[in-house]
Design an enzyme around this catalytic site. Structure first.
Site, PDB file in Angstrom:
ATOM      1  N   CYS A  97      42.161  23.033  23.565  1.00  0.00           N
ATOM      2  CA  CYS A  97      41.953  23.494  24.936  1.00  0.00           C
ATOM      3  C   CYS A  97      40.936  24.645  24.938  1.00  0.00           C
ATOM      4  O   CYS A  97      39.836  24.498  24.430  1.00  0.00           O
ATOM      5  CB  CYS A  97      43.293  23.881  25.547  1.00  0.00           C
ATOM      6  SG  CYS A  97      43.252  24.133  27.347  1.00  0.00           S
ATOM      7  N   ILE A  98      41.296  25.814  25.442  1.00  0.00           N
ATOM      8  CA  ILE A  98      40.371  26.941  25.524  1.00  0.00           C
ATOM      9  C   ILE A  98      40.303  27.737  24.220  1.00  0.00           C
ATOM     10  O   ILE A  98      39.368  28.525  24.014  1.00  0.00           O
ATOM     11  CB  ILE A  98      40.771  27.870  26.705  1.00  0.00           C
ATOM     12  CG1 ILE A  98      39.685  28.927  27.019  1.00  0.00           C
ATOM     13  CG2 ILE A  98      42.096  28.557  26.415  1.00  0.00           C
ATOM     14  CD1 ILE A  98      38.380  28.357  27.510  1.00  0.00           C
TER      15      ILE A  98
END
Length: 224
Positions: free
Chosen positions: A136-137
């Site tokens: 994800c991030i």
């Protein structure tokens, strides 16, 4: 012997902590592969607390370690106590807590700073040539710390399916190579021993995100 993998959390909840489904998927896949997860989180205040019904900040104050313990079912340690020598790999799930509690990416983007404890842990695993899994991030942490590394957060062209694609552009500006990929795929940077996958950077069915994280976990364990 079972491989021991540190899992670093950033709170509990997508908008102000670790993304719960991603964290759970990491733990499920580690268990399925016969690995031993050791969960850590920094003992620091959250940047803020978000009401996940309204999507708005509240005046509450919460602690990252205490909130992360909800996901770990209480079996968690202070990140300051992590000793890389006894561990085989590191995985950091995503969620806005990575950009708010582990770093200042949410407010400063590529000009962010990273929590000293988090940076020390990442550098320790990297120096020991032990694999690091990021989804994800959380690949932005590697992009900031390891110039020239190769990562993926999915796609670099924003659209309905990829609403956070501008993240890839910011990472490129830091000097890293972004590799476009599908949500069920991973990218392996063999030189830096980094394994990344996009997870909820993509608007995708949750089973696809779960499968992509599974591939990330398996690649991390293969490199460990």
């Amino acid at each position: 012997m079972a491989k021991r993998v540190a899992v670093v959390l950033a709170g509990c909840g997508v908008f102000d902590g670790s993304e719960i489904h991603e964290a759970s998927a990491v733990l499920v896949h580690l268990s399925r592969e016969g690995a031993q997860a050791e969960v850590y989180a920094p003992d620091v205040p959250q940047m803020h607390v978000v009401d996940h019904v309204k999507g708005q900040p509240t005046p509450e104050q919460r602690n990252v370690l205490v909130e992360s313990a909800r996901i770990a079912r209480g079996n968690i340690k202070d990140l300051a106590k992590l000793d890389v020598k006894g561990l085989d790999a590191l995985i950091i799930p995503g969620g806005f807590g990575v950009a708010k509690n582990l770093s200042t990416w949410a407010t400063q983007g590529k000009n962010c700073s990273i929590s000293r404890e988090v940076e020390d842990v990442l550098r320790a695993f990297h120096a020991a040539h032990k694999p690091i899994g990021l989804c994800c991030i959380s690949p932005v942490l590697a992009a900031k710390i390891f110039p020239g590394c190769e990562v993926t957060v999915g796609h670099d062209t924003e659209c309905e399916q990829w609403p956070y694609a501008k993240t890839a552009e910011a990472m490129k500006e830091l000097g890293c190579r972004h590799v476009n990929s599908q949500v069920t795929e991973v990218h392996v940077d063999a030189r830096n021993r980094l394994v990344t996958t996009s997870a909820f950077m993509c608007n995708a069915p949750i089973h696809d995100i779960h499968d992509g994280i599974g591939k990330m976990v398996r690649e991390v364990l293969r490199l460990a």
